[in-house]
Design an enzyme around this catalytic site. Structure first.
Site, short mmCIF file in Angstrom:
data_model
loop_
_atom_site.label_atom_id
_atom_site.label_comp_id
_atom_site.label_asym_id
_atom_site.label_seq_id
_atom_site.Cartn_x
_atom_site.Cartn_y
_atom_site.Cartn_z
N LYS A 14 0.83 -1.21 0.00
CA LYS A 14 0.00 0.00 0.00
C LYS A 14 0.86 1.26 0.00
CE LYS A 14 -2.37 -0.75 3.74
NZ LYS A 14 -1.92 -2.06 4.23
N ARG A 89 -9.90 0.54 8.21
CA ARG A 89 -9.50 -0.85 8.45
C ARG A 89 -10.67 -1.66 8.98
NH1 ARG A 89 -3.93 0.60 9.10
NH2 ARG A 89 -2.44 -1.06 9.40
N ARG A 128 11.55 -5.92 5.70
CA ARG A 128 11.39 -4.46 5.61
C ARG A 128 12.26 -3.76 6.65
NH1 ARG A 128 5.38 -2.42 4.90
NH2 ARG A 128 5.03 -3.11 7.04
N ARG A 161 10.95 -1.85 12.09
CA ARG A 161 9.84 -1.27 12.84
C ARG A 161 9.39 -2.29 13.88
NH1 ARG A 161 5.42 0.69 8.66
NH2 ARG A 161 4.10 -0.62 9.94
N ARG A 172 -0.62 -9.00 13.50
CA ARG A 172 -1.21 -8.02 12.58
C ARG A 172 -1.93 -8.72 11.43
NH1 ARG A 172 3.50 -4.59 10.64
NH2 ARG A 172 2.03 -3.10 9.78
P1 AMP Z 1 0.31 0.79 9.19
O1 AMP Z 1 1.54 1.59 8.98
O2 AMP Z 1 -0.85 1.23 8.32
O3 AMP Z 1 0.54 -0.70 9.12
O4 AMP Z 1 -0.18 1.10 10.69
C1 AMP Z 1 0.65 0.81 11.79
C2 AMP Z 1 -0.19 0.66 13.05
O5 AMP Z 1 -0.93 1.88 13.31
C3 AMP Z 1 -1.26 -0.41 12.97
O6 AMP Z 1 -0.75 -1.70 13.28
C4 AMP Z 1 -2.25 0.07 14.01
O7 AMP Z 1 -1.77 -0.17 15.32
C5 AMP Z 1 -2.23 1.57 13.78
N1 AMP Z 1 -3.22 1.99 12.76
C6 AMP Z 1 -2.95 2.58 11.55
N2 AMP Z 1 -4.09 2.82 10.87
C7 AMP Z 1 -5.10 2.36 11.64
C8 AMP Z 1 -6.53 2.30 11.48
N3 AMP Z 1 -7.13 2.75 10.37
N4 AMP Z 1 -7.25 1.76 12.49
C9 AMP Z 1 -6.67 1.32 13.61
N5 AMP Z 1 -5.34 1.32 13.82
C10 AMP Z 1 -4.56 1.84 12.85
#
Ligand code: AMP
Length: 217
Positions: A14, A89, A128, A161, A172
Site C-alpha cells: 500500500k 481498516r 522491511r 519497525r 497483525r
Molecule cells: P500501518 O503503517 O498502516 O501498518 O499502521 C501501523 C499501526 O498503526 C497499525 O498496526 C495500528 O496499530 C495503527 N493503525 C494505523 N491505521 C489504523 C486504522 N485505520 N485503524 C486502527 N489502527 C490503525
C-alpha cells in the site's frame, strides 16, 4: 477529483503504490499509520495513547483514527482529492468516513484492493527496514539501500519497525484477516471495489492500479 482508498494486508504494498499515485495525480497521501507514528515520535497525547497499542500489533480505537482522518480531509490540499492508505481498516471506520465525506459533499471514487498471498506478505514484512528519521522504507533484498543498514536520503541507521518483528507480524496478519475481511464486501456492495494482483514488481502493480482507476471512469 480523485478520491481513492488503498486496501491490503500490512506488507501488501500500500505504501509503495500510494507514493506513486500521489505523484501521478497530485493528491495527498493520508496514511493513518504514518500520522500515528509521527505522533508517537513527538510524544503528543495521541501518540502516548496509540504507541503501546501499535507496538503490541493491535489496532488503535476507531474514534481516534476517525478523528485524525476527519481533520486531515478538511485541509486545503485535499481539494484535488486524496489517497487513503491504512484507513479504513474496519466497517465502522468505513461508515464514519462515508458520513464525513457526505458532510463535505464528497464521495469515494474507487477502492483498490491489493491482493497478495500471506506467505509473500510475511517475506515482505520481515525483510522491511525503515528510517526512523525520515520514514523511508527499504527491503533487505527487494529494494536495499545503497549502503547496508543506512538510509540513502539522510544517512540515519535503519531499523526494523517494532510492529514488523515476527511475533507482531502474525498478530497483525490475523487482526487484518479478522477485521478487514468484512471491508471488501462492504465496498463491493457499493460498486466501489477494484481488485488488483499485488504480487508483481512495484511498476507492474502500479500499471494495473492506474488501469483500474482510469478504466473505471
Ligand atoms: P500501518 O503503517 O498502516 O501498518 O499502521 C501501523 C499501526 O498503526 C497499525 O498496526 C495500528 O496499530 C495503527 N493503525 C494505523 N491505521 C489504523 C486504522 N485505520 N485503524 C486502527 N489502527 C490503525
Amino acid at each position: 477529483m480523485v478520491n481513492v482508498i488503498l486496501l491490503g494486508a500490512p506488507g501488501a504494498g500500500k505504501g509503495t503504490q500510494a507514493k506513486r499515485l500521489v505523484e501521478k495525480y497530485g493528491i495527498p497521501q493520508i496514511s493513518t499509520g504514518d500520522i500515528l507514528r509521527e505522533a508517537v515520535r513527538n510524544g503528543t497525547p495521541l501518540g502516548l495513547q496509540a504507541g503501546p497499542l501499535m507496538s503490541a500489533g493491535k489496532l488503535v480505537p476507531d474514534d481516534l483514527v476517525v478523528g485524525i482522518v476527519r481533520e486531515r480531509l478538511k485541509q486545503a490540499d485535499c481539494g484535488a482529492g486524496f489517497l487513503l492508505d491504512g484507513f479504513p481498516r474496519t466497517v465502522p471506520q468505513a461508515e464514519a468516513l462515508e458520513r464525513a465525506l457526505a458532510e463535505m459533499g464528497r464521495v469515494v471514487d474507487a477502492v483498490v484492493e491489493l491482493e497478495v498471498p500471506a506467505d509473500l506478505i510475511r517475506a515482505r514484512v520481515l525483510g522491511r527496514r525503515s528510517c526512523p528519521s525520515c520514514g523511508a522504507v527499504y527491503h533487505l533484498t527487494d529494494s536495499p539501500p545503497s549502503q547496508p543498514g543506512i538510509c540513502d536520503r539522510d544517512g540515519t541507521a535503519l531499523i526494523t519497525r517494532d510492529d514488523d518483528r515476527p511475533e507482531k507480524v502474525e498478530k497483525r496478519l490475523s487482526e487484518f484477516a479478522a477485521l478487514t475481511r468484512s471491508l471488501s464486501p462492504w465496498f463491493d456492495a457499493r460498486g466501489l471495489l477494484r481488485r488488483v494482483d499485488g504480487t508483481g514488481s512495484p511498476e507492474g502493480v502500479f500499471r494495473s492500479v492506474v488501469q483500474v482507476l482510469e478504466g473505471g471512469r
